[in-house]
Design a protein around this motif. Sequence first.
Motif, PDB file in Angstrom:
ATOM      1  N   CYS A 159       0.833  -1.206   0.000  1.00 32.63           N
ATOM      2  CA  CYS A 159       0.000   0.000   0.000  1.00 32.63           C
ATOM      3  C   CYS A 159       0.864   1.250   0.000  1.00 32.63           C
ATOM      4  CB  CYS A 159      -0.932   0.018   1.213  1.00 32.63           C
ATOM      5  SG  CYS A 159      -2.211   1.271   0.994  1.00 32.63           S
TER       6      CYS A 159
ATOM      7  N   LEU B 165      -0.386   4.075   1.366  1.00 34.91           N
ATOM      8  CA  LEU B 165      -0.840   4.878   2.511  1.00 34.91           C
ATOM      9  C   LEU B 165      -0.678   4.063   3.794  1.00 34.91           C
ATOM     10  CD1 LEU B 165      -4.165   6.557   1.253  1.00 34.91           C
ATOM     11  CD2 LEU B 165      -1.869   7.513   1.252  1.00 34.91           C
ATOM     12  N   GLU B 166      -0.858   4.731   4.907  1.00 36.60           N
ATOM     13  CA  GLU B 166      -0.844   4.042   6.216  1.00 36.60           C
ATOM     14  C   GLU B 166      -2.015   4.578   7.018  1.00 36.60           C
ATOM     15  OE1 GLU B 166       2.953   4.963   7.903  1.00 36.60           O
ATOM     16  OE2 GLU B 166       4.009   3.515   6.641  1.00 36.60           O
ATOM     17  N   CYS B 167      -3.221   4.214   6.614  1.00 38.33           N
ATOM     18  CA  CYS B 167      -4.402   4.778   7.279  1.00 38.33           C
ATOM     19  C   CYS B 167      -4.444   4.331   8.744  1.00 38.33           C
ATOM     20  CB  CYS B 167      -5.667   4.340   6.554  1.00 38.33           C
ATOM     21  SG  CYS B 167      -5.687   4.893   4.844  1.00 38.33           S
TER      22      CYS B 167
ATOM     23  N   CYS C 293      -6.724   1.338   9.509  1.00 34.64           N
ATOM     24  CA  CYS C 293      -6.720   0.239   8.521  1.00 34.64           C
ATOM     25  C   CYS C 293      -6.905  -1.154   9.135  1.00 34.64           C
ATOM     26  CB  CYS C 293      -5.447   0.273   7.682  1.00 34.64           C
ATOM     27  SG  CYS C 293      -5.466  -1.014   6.417  1.00 34.64           S
TER      28      CYS C 293
ATOM     29  N   ILE D 149      -0.029  -5.461   5.689  1.00 37.03           N
ATOM     30  CA  ILE D 149       0.657  -4.600   4.718  1.00 37.03           C
ATOM     31  C   ILE D 149       2.155  -4.871   4.817  1.00 37.03           C
ATOM     32  CG2 ILE D 149       1.172  -2.211   4.060  1.00 37.03           C
ATOM     33  CD1 ILE D 149      -1.732  -2.757   3.562  1.00 37.03           C
TER      34      ILE D 149
ATOM     35  N   GLY E 260      -7.033  -4.802  -1.365  1.00 36.71           N
ATOM     36  CA  GLY E 260      -5.758  -5.207  -0.786  1.00 36.71           C
ATOM     37  C   GLY E 260      -5.623  -4.636   0.614  1.00 36.71           C
ATOM     38  N   GLY E 261      -4.537  -4.118   0.909  1.00 32.42           N
ATOM     39  CA  GLY E 261      -3.552  -3.308   0.221  1.00 32.42           C
ATOM     40  C   GLY E 261      -4.218  -2.421  -0.835  1.00 32.42           C
TER      41      GLY E 261
ATOM     42  N   ASN F 147      -7.819   3.610  -2.855  1.00 28.75           N
ATOM     43  CA  ASN F 147      -7.659   4.858  -2.097  1.00 28.75           C
ATOM     44  C   ASN F 147      -7.584   6.058  -3.032  1.00 28.75           C
ATOM     45  OD1 ASN F 147      -4.956   5.000  -3.019  1.00 28.75           O
ATOM     46  ND2 ASN F 147      -4.194   3.898  -1.222  1.00 28.75           N
TER      47      ASN F 147
ATOM     48  N   ARG G 284      -6.611   9.140   6.911  1.00 34.15           N
ATOM     49  CA  ARG G 284      -5.973   8.579   5.709  1.00 34.15           C
ATOM     50  C   ARG G 284      -4.645   9.227   5.336  1.00 34.15           C
ATOM     51  NH1 ARG G 284      -9.453   4.910   3.779  1.00 34.15           N
ATOM     52  NH2 ARG G 284      -8.159   4.535   1.999  1.00 34.15           N
TER      53      ARG G 284
HETATM   54  S1  SF4 Z   1      -7.265   1.414   4.204  1.00 39.47           S
HETATM   55 FE1  SF4 Z   1      -6.527   0.977   2.128  1.00 39.47          FE
HETATM   56  S2  SF4 Z   1      -5.255   2.779   1.639  1.00 39.47           S
HETATM   57 FE2  SF4 Z   1      -5.502   2.782   3.827  1.00 39.47          FE
HETATM   58  S3  SF4 Z   1      -3.660   1.709   4.588  1.00 39.47           S
HETATM   59 FE3  SF4 Z   1      -5.358   0.218   4.447  1.00 39.47          FE
HETATM   60  S4  SF4 Z   1      -5.079  -0.727   2.483  1.00 39.47           S
HETATM   61 FE4  SF4 Z   1      -3.886   1.174   2.450  1.00 39.47          FE
END
Ligand code: SF4
Length: 353
Positions: free
Chosen positions: A7, A9-11, A14, A20, A52-53, A87, A122
């Motif tokens: 990924c 991002l590092e929401c 998540c 991840i 995913g991811g 995302n 996000r």
């Molecule tokens: S919610 Fe989606 S964009 Fe955000 S960290 Fe998780 S996998 Fe990545």
Amino acid sequence: MYITDRCNLECEQCIYKPSISHFINEEIHLTNALGLLKSFRDLGASKVTFLGGEPTLYGHRSGGRPLLDLIDGTRALGYEYMRIDTNGQRVAKLLREPSFQKMDEIAFSLDGFSADTNDPLRGKGTFLRVVDAIKTALEGGYFVTITCCVQKLFLERDADGVLALERMIRFAQELGVHQINFHDLFKVGIPMDTWTGSFAPEPVDWIPVYRELREKIDAGTFSIAIRLPQCFVTKAEFARNPGYYGYCPVKLGERVMVHPNGTIRICSNLICTAFGVARYADGHIHWDRTGANELAGHDMGRLTPCTNRSRHRKYGDLVPVCFSFKPGQEEYVWNHRLEWETNRIPASGSQYA
Ligand code: SF4
Ligand SMILES: C[S@@+](CC[C@H](N)C(=O)[O-])C[C@H]1O[C@@H](n2cnc3c(N)ncnc32)[C@H](O)[C@@H]1O
């Protein structure tokens, strides 16, 4: 199908955070992905979501072509509905690809109606980028939906008494998307509670908000489709209609989730645990005959509140229902396969149709 564990991002919230990684079995290889999709198609599957991811990163080492080949191959297998959860941070180029244009739905994740309400979850700059991508996708003629997590802040009201949740719906409406699909973030006694941040509302605060919004939705207040999870009902309400509230994909065998590490699982509440129903390896699907089979935890012959959300936490007078229980939803599987609302089991019933 969780096609990649990578990924960009590092929401904070998540669900998938522990998976991840950029190390082992980062992706489901294209050959395996299409092999599994063929097996599931033979078993009757007709809808697939790629996620995913971040699925738009699938095959990034080969310039992204594998994602387009996956879409083409899936359509060729006869899947009727293909959806991608993204995302939306780097999709502009993809949106122009003829193969990508075969997607039936692009679901963009957006967790607020402003940078101030979205970016704490996000990441900085994500709001502007995803809104831009949503507009581009709409201009390109895509069927666009928004997926949005119900954070605690959405239960607050502005000076005019309007719920932030309603402002989120109105924002989606103004953007011109076709649907907004809400996910809950409750802490319900499952492993992911430990890593999904501090954005969870309390169940007891949710009930009046749900009722208020449900009434407005049912009264036709909004012009877009809204999938709003009910999440909790009173014990008495559940007892009156278990055939309706006892909806459970594990008991229905309605869907599976496939992961790059070989796990095949049904209930999302068990994401990033050892539980599942099967594993795939060497081109074969192997049913899990151990105690790690998630079915072992379910009373398969009885309609109950959500098994995984009621095992370790109690909620007073309330019981949890499946997070996918979203009355009135206009969703492909419901409309074309389950006909859930029309086939609902009478209140006295306790068997599956
Ligand atoms: S919610 Fe989606 S964009 Fe955000 S960290 Fe998780 S996998 Fe990545
Ligand atoms: C895990 S993401 C994968 C796809 C893509 N990376 C994205 O963010 O859209 C799939 C969806 O799950 C949502 N999600 C993330 N964490 C969640 C949580 N704790 N509970 C419910 N949904 C969550 C995301 O917002 C997103 O809409």
